[in-house]
Design a protein around this motif. Sequence first.
Motif, PDB file in Angstrom:
ATOM      1  N   HIS A 141       4.818   0.463   3.151  1.00  0.00           N
ATOM      2  CA  HIS A 141       3.472   0.376   4.026  1.00  0.00           C
ATOM      3  C   HIS A 141       2.934  -1.053   3.322  1.00  0.00           C
ATOM      4  O   HIS A 141       2.595  -0.890   2.073  1.00  0.00           O
ATOM      5  CB  HIS A 141       2.568   1.661   3.588  1.00  0.00           C
ATOM      6  CG  HIS A 141       3.083   3.023   4.394  1.00  0.00           C
ATOM      7  ND1 HIS A 141       4.094   3.554   3.752  1.00  0.00           N
ATOM      8  CD2 HIS A 141       2.439   3.586   5.327  1.00  0.00           C
ATOM      9  CE1 HIS A 141       4.248   4.576   4.531  1.00  0.00           C
ATOM     10  NE2 HIS A 141       3.356   4.432   5.693  1.00  0.00           N
ATOM     11  N   THR A 146      -2.946  -9.851   5.563  1.00  0.00           N
ATOM     12  CA  THR A 146      -4.291 -10.617   6.125  1.00  0.00           C
ATOM     13  C   THR A 146      -3.535 -12.179   6.208  1.00  0.00           C
ATOM     14  O   THR A 146      -2.911 -12.623   5.198  1.00  0.00           O
ATOM     15  CB  THR A 146      -5.489 -10.935   5.150  1.00  0.00           C
ATOM     16  OG1 THR A 146      -5.618  -9.331   4.875  1.00  0.00           O
ATOM     17  CG2 THR A 146      -6.448 -11.569   5.493  1.00  0.00           C
ATOM     18  N   ALA A 203       5.347   0.843   7.850  1.00  0.00           N
ATOM     19  CA  ALA A 203       3.966   0.675   8.504  1.00  0.00           C
ATOM     20  C   ALA A 203       3.287  -0.718   8.224  1.00  0.00           C
ATOM     21  O   ALA A 203       3.378  -1.177   6.845  1.00  0.00           O
ATOM     22  CB  ALA A 203       2.992   1.922   8.079  1.00  0.00           C
ATOM     23  N   GLU A 218       0.949  -1.027   0.129  1.00  0.00           N
ATOM     24  CA  GLU A 218      -0.090   0.079  -0.116  1.00  0.00           C
ATOM     25  C   GLU A 218       0.890   1.342   0.233  1.00  0.00           C
ATOM     26  O   GLU A 218       0.551   2.420   0.240  1.00  0.00           O
ATOM     27  CB  GLU A 218      -0.871  -0.088   1.295  1.00  0.00           C
ATOM     28  CG  GLU A 218      -2.064  -1.208   1.190  1.00  0.00           C
ATOM     29  CD  GLU A 218      -3.023  -1.079   2.237  1.00  0.00           C
ATOM     30  OE1 GLU A 218      -2.498  -0.531   3.256  1.00  0.00           O
ATOM     31  OE2 GLU A 218      -4.045  -1.557   2.032  1.00  0.00           O
ATOM     32  N   THR A 239      -0.490  -2.917   8.488  1.00  0.00           N
ATOM     33  CA  THR A 239      -1.774  -2.960   8.946  1.00  0.00           C
ATOM     34  C   THR A 239      -1.895  -4.639   8.886  1.00  0.00           C
ATOM     35  O   THR A 239      -1.527  -5.170   7.981  1.00  0.00           O
ATOM     36  CB  THR A 239      -2.863  -2.475   7.800  1.00  0.00           C
ATOM     37  OG1 THR A 239      -2.524  -1.203   7.614  1.00  0.00           O
ATOM     38  CG2 THR A 239      -4.226  -2.702   8.246  1.00  0.00           C
ATOM     39  N   ILE A 240      -2.366  -5.135  10.006  1.00  0.00           N
ATOM     40  CA  ILE A 240      -2.582  -6.401  10.395  1.00  0.00           C
ATOM     41  C   ILE A 240      -3.923  -6.827  10.524  1.00  0.00           C
ATOM     42  O   ILE A 240      -4.717  -6.474  11.317  1.00  0.00           O
ATOM     43  CB  ILE A 240      -1.820  -6.968  11.587  1.00  0.00           C
ATOM     44  CG1 ILE A 240      -0.200  -6.808  11.143  1.00  0.00           C
ATOM     45  CG2 ILE A 240      -1.902  -8.487  11.769  1.00  0.00           C
ATOM     46  CD1 ILE A 240       0.632  -6.793  12.733  1.00  0.00           C
ATOM     47  N   LEU A 241      -4.390  -7.890   9.689  1.00  0.00           N
ATOM     48  CA  LEU A 241      -5.568  -8.573   9.978  1.00  0.00           C
ATOM     49  C   LEU A 241      -5.343  -9.964  10.073  1.00  0.00           C
ATOM     50  O   LEU A 241      -4.920 -10.851   9.225  1.00  0.00           O
ATOM     51  CB  LEU A 241      -6.696  -8.723   8.833  1.00  0.00           C
ATOM     52  CG  LEU A 241      -6.910  -7.148   8.310  1.00  0.00           C
ATOM     53  CD1 LEU A 241      -7.524  -7.031   6.755  1.00  0.00           C
ATOM     54  CD2 LEU A 241      -7.732  -6.312   9.298  1.00  0.00           C
ATOM     55  N   HIS A 257       0.897   5.960   0.450  1.00  0.00           N
ATOM     56  CA  HIS A 257       1.212   6.963   1.281  1.00  0.00           C
ATOM     57  C   HIS A 257       2.379   7.949   0.555  1.00  0.00           C
ATOM     58  O   HIS A 257       3.270   8.341   1.531  1.00  0.00           O
ATOM     59  CB  HIS A 257       1.791   6.350   2.481  1.00  0.00           C
ATOM     60  CG  HIS A 257       0.734   5.389   3.128  1.00  0.00           C
ATOM     61  ND1 HIS A 257      -0.015   5.867   4.105  1.00  0.00           N
ATOM     62  CD2 HIS A 257       0.272   4.216   2.756  1.00  0.00           C
ATOM     63  CE1 HIS A 257      -1.089   4.870   4.406  1.00  0.00           C
ATOM     64  NE2 HIS A 257      -0.732   3.739   3.680  1.00  0.00           N
ATOM     65  N   LYS A 300      -0.185  -4.332   3.877  1.00  0.00           N
ATOM     66  CA  LYS A 300      -1.308  -4.645   4.492  1.00  0.00           C
ATOM     67  C   LYS A 300      -1.287  -6.116   4.597  1.00  0.00           C
ATOM     68  O   LYS A 300      -1.011  -6.755   3.361  1.00  0.00           O
ATOM     69  CB  LYS A 300      -2.697  -4.374   3.865  1.00  0.00           C
ATOM     70  CG  LYS A 300      -3.907  -4.810   4.458  1.00  0.00           C
ATOM     71  CD  LYS A 300      -5.215  -4.202   3.702  1.00  0.00           C
ATOM     72  CE  LYS A 300      -6.428  -4.674   4.525  1.00  0.00           C
ATOM     73  NZ  LYS A 300      -7.583  -4.252   3.736  1.00  0.00           N
ATOM     74  N   HIS A 333      -0.670  -9.742  17.060  1.00  0.00           N
ATOM     75  CA  HIS A 333       0.230  -8.777  16.388  1.00  0.00           C
ATOM     76  C   HIS A 333       1.674  -8.881  16.976  1.00  0.00           C
ATOM     77  O   HIS A 333       2.439  -8.807  16.034  1.00  0.00           O
ATOM     78  CB  HIS A 333      -0.587  -7.396  16.428  1.00  0.00           C
ATOM     79  CG  HIS A 333      -1.959  -7.019  15.808  1.00  0.00           C
ATOM     80  ND1 HIS A 333      -1.953  -5.986  15.381  1.00  0.00           N
ATOM     81  CD2 HIS A 333      -2.684  -8.108  15.698  1.00  0.00           C
ATOM     82  CE1 HIS A 333      -3.086  -5.833  14.802  1.00  0.00           C
ATOM     83  NE2 HIS A 333      -3.521  -7.106  14.765  1.00  0.00           N
TER      84      HIS A 333
END
Length: 94
Positions: A45, A49, A81, A29, A83-85, A33, A47, A64
Amino acid sequence: MSINQDRIALFEADLRSAFQLTQLTIEDESHLHAGHAGAATGGGHFKLTIRAAEFEGMTKVARHRAIYAALNRHFPVAIHALTILAFTPSESTD
C-alpha cells in the motif's frame, strides 16, 4: 534495502521516465494495512504525492489514469493499493 524500498525505487524510475517531475514523494503505508486481505498477496500500500507540468489542463481522473499507466507493470504484484495526490507545479497542496 527492504523489498518495498526496492519497489519504491522502481516506481520512482518509471514515474521519472513518464513525467517531468518537480516533486515526488512515495510513502510505504503497508504497515497500516497489516492483516488486510489484500496485503496477504504481497502487494504493498503506497501513498504518492506527485507534481508535474504534464498534469496542466488534466482532470483529476485523467491524472490518475496517466499515473496508473506509468506504473502499470507493478499492478497487482508490487502495488495492491495506491493513494494519489497529483498536482501541477502551480497548484497548492493544501
